[in-house]
Design an enzyme around this catalytic site. Structure first.
Site, PDB file in Angstrom:
ATOM      1  N   HIS A  67       0.838  -1.215   0.000  1.00 32.37           N
ATOM      2  CA  HIS A  67       0.000   0.000   0.000  1.00 32.37           C
ATOM      3  C   HIS A  67       0.870   1.262   0.000  1.00 32.37           C
ATOM      4  O   HIS A  67       0.529   2.261  -0.631  1.00 32.37           O
ATOM      5  CB  HIS A  67      -0.890  -0.040   1.245  1.00 32.37           C
ATOM      6  CG  HIS A  67      -1.948   1.016   1.313  1.00 32.37           C
ATOM      7  ND1 HIS A  67      -2.615   1.501   0.206  1.00 32.37           N
ATOM      8  CD2 HIS A  67      -2.479   1.674   2.387  1.00 32.37           C
ATOM      9  CE1 HIS A  67      -3.486   2.415   0.591  1.00 32.37           C
ATOM     10  NE2 HIS A  67      -3.422   2.541   1.902  1.00 32.37           N
ATOM     11  N   GLU A 181      -7.654  -1.434   9.669  1.00 35.91           N
ATOM     12  CA  GLU A 181      -8.365  -0.156   9.696  1.00 35.91           C
ATOM     13  C   GLU A 181      -9.869  -0.394   9.567  1.00 35.91           C
ATOM     14  O   GLU A 181     -10.300  -1.450   9.113  1.00 35.91           O
ATOM     15  CB  GLU A 181      -7.884   0.739   8.548  1.00 35.91           C
ATOM     16  CG  GLU A 181      -6.416   1.111   8.693  1.00 35.91           C
ATOM     17  CD  GLU A 181      -5.817   1.815   7.481  1.00 35.91           C
ATOM     18  OE1 GLU A 181      -4.815   2.523   7.659  1.00 35.91           O
ATOM     19  OE2 GLU A 181      -6.347   1.639   6.363  1.00 35.91           O
TER      20      GLU A 181
HETATM   21  N1  KYN Z   1      -3.549   8.949   5.103  1.00 37.91           N
HETATM   22  C1  KYN Z   1      -3.303   8.880   3.778  1.00 37.91           C
HETATM   23  C2  KYN Z   1      -2.566   9.894   3.165  1.00 37.91           C
HETATM   24  C3  KYN Z   1      -2.304   9.832   1.826  1.00 37.91           C
HETATM   25  C4  KYN Z   1      -2.806   8.820   1.094  1.00 37.91           C
HETATM   26  C5  KYN Z   1      -3.551   7.807   1.651  1.00 37.91           C
HETATM   27  C6  KYN Z   1      -3.806   7.832   3.005  1.00 37.91           C
HETATM   28  C7  KYN Z   1      -4.598   6.748   3.643  1.00 37.91           C
HETATM   29  O1  KYN Z   1      -4.821   6.748   4.806  1.00 37.91           O
HETATM   30  C8  KYN Z   1      -5.073   5.650   2.752  1.00 37.91           C
HETATM   31  C9  KYN Z   1      -6.221   4.779   3.210  1.00 37.91           C
HETATM   32  N2  KYN Z   1      -7.143   5.408   4.075  1.00 37.91           N
HETATM   33  C10 KYN Z   1      -5.821   3.456   3.832  1.00 37.91           C
HETATM   34  O2  KYN Z   1      -6.625   2.535   3.742  1.00 37.91           O
HETATM   35  O3  KYN Z   1      -4.750   3.293   4.388  1.00 37.91           O
END
Ligand code: KYN
Length: 250
Positions: A67, A181
């Site tokens: 990710h 999450e």
């Molecule tokens: N905080 C971020 C800043 C920049 C890009 C993505 C996020 C994420 O948190 C991605 C997503 N919500 C996830 O599942 O991890």
């Protein structure tokens, strides 16, 4: 009689995953959930079948190293022992963000699985994304890494904040700390539980929705935790290779 009913209820599994449905809240810019029945008994089809389209970071889900780390491990390579076993729910209440000061009293140990319950859990009935959710600060994430935690969970759609969220993800994933999450911990009290979290076996993919369940009881958790402490060595072995390179689990 009353007492045994209480003990029995501690054996029940609590579902701490959020329901997946059309119109549910999603991370800004990520795909929305679309579920359409392509065959329907009511229309005379031989069976009811649906087409499901959703982002890999929908609702309750697990982040894979891929990710935030280029060529990082996919969700199919996250060791199952990080996602199944004793876990503690820490209820931090209504706070802006989780700092190292919140973690100090918790005395995090190698191999711990920690799920943070915050004010976020009260907002799962909302369909609008909230940008002011409680998150784990980069400093607190670094503290968990230093302490050798295995798994960290949070009750909204990101472990990190809107601004420095990428750094929080990166420090955890690079150290092999597993991130869950989108938990709904509103019906769960602080304490020790047995955790079962099973993301889909999506090959090489950056994350996956997961069903997450907890079975309660303080005594049970502590007992199991002591027994599992010896596997902490295996945790540090796994962490040597960012993205679980050193850890075979299947
Ligand atoms: N905080 C971020 C800043 C920049 C890009 C993505 C996020 C994420 O948190 C991605 C997503 N919500 C996830 O599942 O991890």
């Amino acid at each position: 009689m009353k007492q045994s009913a209480l003990n029995q209820s501690k054996e029940l599994w609590a579902d701490v995953s959020v329901p997946i449905r059309n119109g549910m809240v999603h991370w800004p810019g990520n795909p929305e959930v679309k579920i359409v029945q392509t065959q329907d008994l009511e229309r005379g089809d031989p069976a009811t079948v649906s087409h499901l389209s959703l982002g890999t970071h929908t609702g309750t889900h697990v982040d894979a190293p891929a990710h935030f780390i280029a060529r990082g491990a996919g969700i199919d390579r996250v060791p199952l022992e990080r996602l199944i076993g004793p876990a503690r729910v820490l209820d931090l209440g209504e706070i802006d963000r989780i700092t190292p000061a919140h973690l100090d009293p918790a005395d995090i140990r190698p191999g711990d699985r920690v799920l943070f319950k915050t004010g976020n859990s009260a907002h799962w009935d909302e369909t609008q994304f909230r940008s002011d959710y409680t998150y784990l600060s980069f400093e607190a994430a670094s503290h968990l890494v230093e302490r050798g935690a295995w798994t960290v969970g949070i009750d909204y759609l990101s472990i990190g904040g809107m601004d420095r969220g990428a750094e929080t993800h990166h420090v955890l994933l690079a150290a092999g700390v597993c991130i869950i999450e989108g938990l709904d911990l509103s019906r769960v009290e602080q304490g020790w539980y047995d955790l079962v979290c099973l993301p889909l076996r999506l090959e090489g993919i950056d994350g996956s929705p997961a069903r997450v369940v907890l079975r309660g009881g303080d005594r049970r958790g502590r007992r199991t935790r002591r027994r599992s402490r010896s596997s902490g060595d295996r945790a540090s072995f796994c962490r040597k290779e960012a993205g679980y390179g050193g850890c075979e689990h299947s």
